[in-house]
Structures are given as structure tokens and as C-alpha cells.
Scaffold this motif. Structure first.
Motif, PDB file in Angstrom:
ATOM      1  N   LEU A 303       1.993 -46.573  65.963  1.00  0.00           N
ATOM      2  CA  LEU A 303       0.650 -47.001  66.338  1.00  0.00           C
ATOM      3  C   LEU A 303      -0.083 -47.457  65.083  1.00  0.00           C
ATOM      4  CD1 LEU A 303      -0.090 -43.895  68.574  1.00  0.00           C
ATOM      5  CD2 LEU A 303       0.722 -46.121  69.356  1.00  0.00           C
ATOM      6  N   THR A 304      -0.546 -48.708  65.081  1.00  0.00           N
ATOM      7  CA  THR A 304      -1.214 -49.271  63.918  1.00  0.00           C
ATOM      8  C   THR A 304      -2.576 -49.830  64.317  1.00  0.00           C
ATOM      9  OG1 THR A 304      -0.348 -51.525  64.158  1.00  0.00           O
ATOM     10  CG2 THR A 304       1.033 -49.924  62.998  1.00  0.00           C
ATOM     11  N   MET A 305      -3.425 -50.058  63.322  1.00  0.00           N
ATOM     12  CA  MET A 305      -4.730 -50.662  63.542  1.00  0.00           C
ATOM     13  C   MET A 305      -4.779 -52.000  62.815  1.00  0.00           C
ATOM     14  SD  MET A 305      -7.438 -49.975  65.330  1.00  0.00           S
ATOM     15  CE  MET A 305      -7.516 -48.195  65.538  1.00  0.00           C
ATOM     16  N   CYS A 310      -5.139 -57.660  57.277  1.00  0.00           N
ATOM     17  CA  CYS A 310      -4.025 -56.712  57.295  1.00  0.00           C
ATOM     18  C   CYS A 310      -2.678 -57.424  57.244  1.00  0.00           C
ATOM     19  CB  CYS A 310      -4.108 -55.823  58.534  1.00  0.00           C
ATOM     20  SG  CYS A 310      -5.368 -54.530  58.423  1.00  0.00           S
ATOM     21  N   GLY A 311      -1.665 -56.699  56.790  1.00  0.00           N
ATOM     22  CA  GLY A 311      -0.364 -57.309  56.547  1.00  0.00           C
ATOM     23  C   GLY A 311       0.743 -56.814  57.452  1.00  0.00           C
ATOM     24  N   ARG A 330      -2.123 -58.253  61.464  1.00  0.00           N
ATOM     25  CA  ARG A 330      -3.240 -59.164  61.207  1.00  0.00           C
ATOM     26  C   ARG A 330      -3.818 -59.659  62.526  1.00  0.00           C
ATOM     27  NH1 ARG A 330      -3.027 -63.195  56.274  1.00  0.00           N
ATOM     28  NH2 ARG A 330      -2.998 -61.090  55.390  1.00  0.00           N
ATOM     29  N   ASP A 331      -5.144 -59.584  62.659  1.00  0.00           N
ATOM     30  CA  ASP A 331      -5.833 -60.043  63.865  1.00  0.00           C
ATOM     31  C   ASP A 331      -7.301 -60.252  63.519  1.00  0.00           C
ATOM     32  OD1 ASP A 331      -7.196 -59.782  66.663  1.00  0.00           O
ATOM     33  OD2 ASP A 331      -5.061 -59.893  67.110  1.00  0.00           O
ATOM     34  N   ILE A 332      -7.959 -61.154  64.232  1.00  0.00           N
ATOM     35  CA  ILE A 332      -9.377 -61.388  63.957  1.00  0.00           C
ATOM     36  C   ILE A 332     -10.232 -60.219  64.414  1.00  0.00           C
ATOM     37  CG2 ILE A 332      -9.171 -63.891  63.998  1.00  0.00           C
ATOM     38  CD1 ILE A 332     -10.302 -63.841  66.831  1.00  0.00           C
TER      39      ILE A 332
END
Length: 379
Positions: A303-305, A310-311, A330-332
Motif C-alpha cells: 500500500l503506497t501513497m 513521487c517516484g 506519481r499522480d497529480i
């Protein structure tokens, strides 16, 4: 009466000066005045989390088996991709021995109004069909308020958050809607009960309650075939957390730190994570997939945020290099993202995460889930 809350940053009290001003706390206080007995609100909300997280980790943040009523505020953080996860969460709650009542609370964010030019959330295409399928009541902030708002003038959103999260007025309005819905329902039941007592000498109040508020022995068939989990466990860094045994602790760590974001103390949650922003940094966690019945498929999930900068990282099970996947965070938007290693056998495993670039990377949990695929002919 115990009221549980599952949701994102809105339910966690984001950008409120005091957590007591959060809609569920106001609602609980109003109910306590009516019932004349203690009403306690237990808040398991975590910012930026939707059903893809809570379908694994609900019990980490909320003792759902002790709740009488559970408010689910997930319309903002859920999307169509979370529909199966949401059904998995709802079925888990409804199948608990204590059979808590689920009540949907549908919010929306101010940025959705500005970017899309209309009020928008997951309510219409995920949560409304789900509530109808499982006969669950819902209260829609979007339907109650949006017809009277436009993108340039909406005082229900706090200026401090760029008119994104609901402010005090929005929370108070939602609490009043919930309170009106609940008390109206109670009044209707009591009215029918008193009417039957007047017209029938043989009327049995106990039989009336049994007929009108009967517990369902069986749930309807699931809408999605991959929601029949027979086991799921979760370890998390996100707070609030019920027990130390649910905390995510590494067995190996080279170059990662526990990250504590600068968040207002008025919030109910803290978005802690295992964090690095350097390439080739490794962290490992241990987990176990238990023995399961034939026809059961098990997955291990990291589980990541996400974030705008982010990479990526390699994720694999130690000694099983063929299990490698790439986790791209990575996400906006800041939201939960899952990296799933599928079809693992019952065994003890070490989950290894190794960063690929000099960009931020947040690990917030690991989970094990097993589904009975034979029940739906997937084998």
C-alpha cells in the motif's frame, strides 16, 4: 449506541478548527439529546483513503464488530476502479455477527466543482447502485446542496483550503440532514407501532419489530465476482490505529525514515509513512499467507501513497525474483495506490521494496488477501 466512521480527510476533520465540529460528532451529540443515553462516535477516517484501502484495513482503524451504526464517507476518494473494493468492504461489514447498520454519507470536493463545472463524486456510478443492491440508506450532501451552489460562490468551503474541503457550515448542515433522516425514521416506526396497538387488542409489539426490522440471514449475490474474500489482514503506518500489532514494522531498513507530515493537531488522522527520496534504498517487511482451502487465490499487496513528484520502486518477494512488479506512485492527486503480487502460495514471505529514482516514495502498509475463486468459476 456506538457510531463508527470510515472515510477520508473530510471525516478526519481536515481544515476544521476543532474535531468536535466534524459532522459525525455533531450528529452523535444531537442523537444523544434525543435518546437520553450515551452515544459515542469512533472515528476511523484516514485522509486520501478510499475503499481500495479500507477493504483490507478497516479493522486496523475501527473496531467494526463493536459498532451499531457505521457512517461511510467514501464518495470523494472512490472511483469506478474501486467499485469491487467497495463491495468487498460493505459485505465484510454486513456479514459481521453484530450486523451494524451502514449509512452512506456522500460529500464532494470544491476542486471538483471548479475543474468539472459541476458537483461530481463516485455516488452516481458506484455508491448509489451499491446502496440499492444492499438496501442501504444514503444521505447525499451533493444532492442537497449542489443545486444551490456554483463554482464561484460556495460559502460551505473553507477559504484556508482553497475552497476544497467543507467548512463548519457544510459539516453542520450534513449533521442536521443525518439527524433529520434518523429521527424521521424513528418517528415513522413508532407511529406505525402505536397505530397497530390502538386498532388491535392482540397486537404484539415484539412481533411487529421482528417483521419490520428483521435481520437478513443472507446477503444478495455480489455485483462483482472478485469480492468473496475468505481472509484479509493488514499492517499500516496510518493513524489512528487500534493496536500496536497492526503497525507496519520493517525487518530490514537501509535509508528509509518514518515520515511525519506537518498536519494540524485538530485532525483525527496522521498520515505517517515509511519514506525515502533516494534511489537504491531498500526496506523489507515480513508477512504470512496462511493455509487455505483448495480453489483459493491469495495476493500480497503493498500500500503506497501517491504525490505529484513521487517516484518508482521495485517490489518483489525475497527468494522469488519472478514476483517483481514496478510500483509507480506519481499522480497529480494524493491518493492510495496498490501494488499487487498475485497468486502466492501459503508460506512466510519477505516483501522487499527498492527505490528506482531520487524521488519521494511513501509506503503506508502491506496486506494479505485470499479469495474463493471456485465460488465464481474463475479457476
Amino acid at each position: 449506541m456506538n457510531i463508527g466512521v470510515l472515510g477520508g480527510s473530510i471525516s478526519a476533520g481536515a481544515y476544521l478548527p476543532n474535531i468536535d465540529l466534524m459532522y459525525a460528532n455533531i450528529y452523535g451529540s444531537l442523537l444523544q439529546e434525543v435518546f437520553g443515553s450515551q452515544v459515542v462516535v469512533f472515528n476511523g477516517a484516514v485522509g486520501a483513503c478510499g475503499s481500495n484501502y479500507f477493504s483490507y484495513c478497516t479493522s486496523v482503524h475501527l473496531e467494526v464488530d463493536q459498532m451499531d451504526l457505521i457512517l461511510t464517507e467514501l464518495a470523494v476518494n472512490d472511483g469506478l476502479e474501486n467499485a469491487a473494493s467497495h463491495e468487498r468492504l460493505i459485505r465484510y461489514i454486513l456479514e459481521l455477527p453484530n450486523r451494524p447498520q451502514v449509512l452512506y454519507v456522500h460529500f464532494m470536493l470544491g476542486k471538483m466543482m471548479r475543474e468539472l463545472g459541476r458537483c461530481f463524486n463516485a455516488e452516481a456510478f458506484v455508491l448509489t447502485p451499491m446502496s440499492r443492491h444492499y438496501n442501504l440508506p444514503s444521505v447525499s450532501f451533493r444532492k442537497a446542496v449542489c443545486p444551490f451552489l456554483n463554482a464561484s460562490s460556495n460559502e460551505i468551503f473553507t477559504p484556508g483550503d482553497n475552497y476544497n474541503h467543507p467548512g463548519e457550515q457544510g459539516h453542520e448542515l450534513t449533521a442536521l440532514i443525518l439527524f433529520h433522516f434518523t429521527t424521521t425514521l424513528i418517528q415513522n416506526i413508532c407511529g406505525r407501532l402505536l397505530h397497530q396497538m390502538r386498532i388491535s387488542e392482540t397486537f404484539s409489539p415484539a412481533k411487529f419489530m421482528e417483521d419490520n426490522i428483521a435481520e437478513k440471514e443472507f446477503l444478495p449475490p455480489p455485483l462483482f465476482p472478485d469480492t468473496n474474500d475468505v481472509e484479509f489482514r493488514c499492517w499500516s503506518t496510518l493513524q489512528p490505529i487500534i493496536s500496536d500489532s497492526n503497525k507496519l514494522k520493517p525487518i530490514y531498513n537501509r535509508g528509509w525514515i518514518m515520515y511525519y507530515p506537518d498536519m494540524p493537531r485538530t485532525r483525527n488522522d496522521i498520515a505517517t509513512s515509511w519514506y525515502t527520496e533516494t534511489a537504491n534504498r531498500t526496506i523489507a517487511f515480513q508477512t504470512t499467507v496462511s493455509q487455505v482451502k483448495p480453489g483459493t487465490i491469495c495476493n500480497i499487496t503493498l500500500l503506497t501513497m501517491t504525490c505529484q513528484t513521487c517516484g518508482k520502486a521495485r517490489v518483489f518477494l525475497s527468494k522469488y525474483k519472478g514476483t517483481q512488479i514496478i510500483a509507480d506512485t506519481r499522480d497529480i492527486y494524493r491518493k492510495m495506490r496498490l501494488a499487487v503480487i498475485e497468486n502466492v502460495k501459503p508460506e512466510n514471505y519477505t516483501i522487499v521494496v527498492k527505490t528506482l529514482d531520487n524521488d519521494p516514495f511513501h509506503v503506508v502498509g502491506t496486506a494479505v488477501s485470499c479469495s474463493n475463486s471456485l465460488a465464481y468459476g474463475l479457476m
